[in-house]
Every structure is written in C-alpha cells, then in structure tokens.
Scaffold this active site. Structure first.
Site, PDB file in Angstrom:
ATOM      1  N   PRO A  93       0.815  -1.222   0.000  1.00 60.73           N
ATOM      2  CA  PRO A  93       0.000   0.000   0.000  1.00 60.73           C
ATOM      3  C   PRO A  93       0.849   1.274   0.000  1.00 60.73           C
ATOM      4  CG  PRO A  93      -0.402  -1.329   1.991  1.00 60.73           C
ATOM      5  CD  PRO A  93       0.548  -2.097   1.139  1.00 60.73           C
ATOM      6  N   GLU A 120       2.222  -7.930   8.185  1.00 58.79           N
ATOM      7  CA  GLU A 120       2.399  -6.475   8.332  1.00 58.79           C
ATOM      8  C   GLU A 120       3.387  -5.897   7.325  1.00 58.79           C
ATOM      9  OE1 GLU A 120       0.412  -4.624  10.406  1.00 58.79           O
ATOM     10  OE2 GLU A 120      -0.532  -6.597  10.558  1.00 58.79           O
ATOM     11  N   ARG A 158      -4.383  -7.102 -21.186  1.00 59.35           N
ATOM     12  CA  ARG A 158      -5.302  -6.680 -22.242  1.00 59.35           C
ATOM     13  C   ARG A 158      -4.722  -5.573 -23.122  1.00 59.35           C
ATOM     14  NH1 ARG A 158      -8.068  -2.493 -21.305  1.00 59.35           N
ATOM     15  NH2 ARG A 158      -9.976  -3.056 -22.381  1.00 59.35           N
ATOM     16  N   ASP A 173     -10.904   2.190 -25.213  1.00 64.95           N
ATOM     17  CA  ASP A 173     -11.290   2.070 -23.809  1.00 64.95           C
ATOM     18  C   ASP A 173     -11.583   3.402 -23.158  1.00 64.95           C
ATOM     19  OD1 ASP A 173     -10.804  -0.576 -23.703  1.00 64.95           O
ATOM     20  OD2 ASP A 173      -8.761  -0.359 -22.963  1.00 64.95           O
TER      21      ASP A 173
HETATM   22 CL1  6GU Z   1      -0.324  -3.710  -3.553  1.00 63.30          CL
HETATM   23  N1  6GU Z   1      -0.996  -4.511  -1.144  1.00 63.30           N
HETATM   24  C1  6GU Z   1      -1.736  -4.454  -0.022  1.00 63.30           C
HETATM   25  N2  6GU Z   1      -1.502  -5.328   0.976  1.00 63.30           N
HETATM   26  N3  6GU Z   1      -2.724  -3.579   0.144  1.00 63.30           N
HETATM   27  C2  6GU Z   1      -2.950  -2.741  -0.862  1.00 63.30           C
HETATM   28  C3  6GU Z   1      -2.223  -2.746  -2.051  1.00 63.30           C
HETATM   29  C4  6GU Z   1      -1.231  -3.664  -2.152  1.00 63.30           C
HETATM   30  N4  6GU Z   1      -2.688  -1.772  -2.852  1.00 63.30           N
HETATM   31  C5  6GU Z   1      -3.677  -1.204  -2.173  1.00 63.30           C
HETATM   32  N5  6GU Z   1      -3.830  -1.769  -0.987  1.00 63.30           N
END
Ligand code: 6GU
Length: 267
Positions: A93, A120, A158, A173
């Site tokens: 994230p 984590e 795609r 698209d």
């Molecule tokens: Cl790539 N991994 C995780 N664990 N949570 C996420 C993410 C990735 N992208 C958004 N949330």
C-alpha cells in the site's frame, strides 16, 4: 529468444489463489496463444527449517508478523534467473499508485516479477537490492498483494498487442483518450420501457461517432470531471462543450425572465 511474450512470475505464499485466475477469460486465452507466460511460485519453497516459516516477529516489538528476508531473497533470485530482464515489483500500500498510464508502461516490459507481501509487510532489506519498483493499487489496505498482482496482470495483459479480439478494442477504452467510454447498447431495442437512442440505429456512422463523443464527454463531466480538466481538448470536443454552455445559458435565461422565484425552485 523468448520473442515478445510477456513473462509474469508471482511470488506468494498462496500460489493456489492464481489457478482460477490463469484459467478464465482473456487471461487464459493470452496464455493459450503464447502472448503471456504466467506462473505463481510458492515463497515457502525457499524457506529453511522443519517448519519452513516465512514470517517472524518484528525487531523492536509491535504487533503483527513480518515476512522473513531469506525465503523472499531466494525466491526473487531464482525468478530473476528465469527472467533476467523482468522488473521486480513489490506490492505494498506504500507503493506508487497503479493507473492506466502505469499499465501502459508495464505492457512494454519483457516481464514482471511480483512480490506479494502478507502480514504487516516485508523485511526492509529486501527492498535494497532485490526490488526495482513498489506499487499500490489504491488507498486502502488489503490482507496481501495477491489481489493487487491479479489486478495489474489483468490490466496489463489486455494492452498486449494481439490479446484482445477487435484490433482497436484497447484503444477505444475508457481512459485511453482520458475520457470515459460512451453509453453502450445491444439488443433488444426496447428494454423495460427504455429505447436504444435513435441515432445508433440510423446507420449514419459520422452521426454515431459524434453522438458517442458527446456521450463520452457528458459521462466524464458528470462522473470524473478531473479527467476532463487535465485533457487537451480537440476542436470537436470544444464545439460540444460550447453547445452545452449555450443550452445551459438559455435555460437560465428563460427561467430568470420569469422572475427571481423561478430560480429558487419553490414555485
Ligand atoms: Cl499492492 N498490497 C496491499 N496489501 N494492500 C494494498 C495494495 C497492495 N494496494 C492497495 N492496498
């Protein structure tokens, strides 16, 4: 050597999650037609000891578990031997935000090795030499990178030439021209009392193109105005937007000459 076939290698502690993904729809067809190579490798296969543990407690304390560096390093090095030109991407994230532009960038790569974090996170030292890029698919937290890997593989596959049926399906698209796709209809002509717009039945291709461009602009304006603001507009598009301005000004003008109450909505 391997031609222009994209090689996706996913490193995960849940490789089985990918079986149904490889086996359906466009992804399956791309694999069958040799447009992509796809595999999921179990990080646990590179773990040591009787229990083959892939996670451990964080130094310094705190909650949750961290993915151990040795199994990850082993998995990444082995994948890199198989696909030496592949970009190694950590899914987290905290990464750079994935969007259609990043998808286009990735579509021209030789291969991608995805490292799916769980728990984590991963030991920071993995990022020093073994990771080329960090990617997130949005501002929310998933329990692992596996779904993110599937999202990215789907969006990138795609865009690979020869993967989609119609030769210009990917170019038309949503987002390709940074506007949303126009409203689309198929049979029946009337569904639950709503007709397909007359112009689409006219056979007049120029009129149809115009109506579709207007539909794209309206939808973009209503749903994702930021896309429109960041776009350099064509003469055709400016013409359509100016016509809306005139139409809206006429409505306001007609209302206001009926007196101020006409605008307050309480008449
Ligand atoms: Cl790539 N991994 C995780 N664990 N949570 C996420 C993410 C990735 N992208 C958004 N949330």
């Amino acid at each position: 050597m391997k031609g222009n076939r994209m090689n996706f290698i996913v490193l995960t502690i849940f490789p089985e999650m990918f079986n149904p993904f490889w086996e359906h729809g466009i992804i399956k067809r791309a694999i069958d037609r040799n447009k992509i190579l796809a595999s999921a490798v179990n990080i646990r296969d590179f773990a040591q000891g009787r229990h083959r543990t892939t996670d451990d407690r964080p130094y310094g304390g705190g909650c949750g578990m961290i993915m151990k560096p040795e199994p990850l390093a082993g998995a990444i090095r082995t994948a890199t031997k198989k696909a030496p030109l592949a970009k190694r991407i950590l899914l987290t994230p905290q990464g750079r935000r994935f969007d259609q532009g990043v998808a286009r960038e990735f579509a021209s790569l030789d291969g991608i090795i995805f490292v799916c974090g769980r728990y984590e996170g991963v030991d920071e030292r993995i990022c020093h030499n073994l990771i080329d890029d960090e990617i997130s698919i949005g501002d929310y937290v998933l329990t692992g990178g596996e779904l993110a890997a599937m999202v990215i593989i789907d969006a990138v596959t795609r865009l690979i030439p020869g993967v989609l049926g119609g030769k210009d399906s990917a170019e038309k698209d949503s987002f390709s021209g940074s506007v949303l796709k126009y409203a689309q209809y198929t049979r029946p002509r009337t569904f639950e009392g709503v007709d397909v717009p007359e112009v689409l039945l006219s056979g007049n291709h120029k009129k149809i193109e115009e109506a579709r461009l207007e539909s794209s602009l309206i939808r973009t304006f209503l749903k994702k105005q930021d896309l429109l603001e960041n776009r350099s507009l064509s003469a055709e598009e400016i013409k359509i937007l100016k016509k809306w301005c005139r139409d809206i000004e006429k409505i306001i003008h007609d209302q206001s000459i009926r007196g101020p109450d006409a605008l307050s909505g309480d008449q």
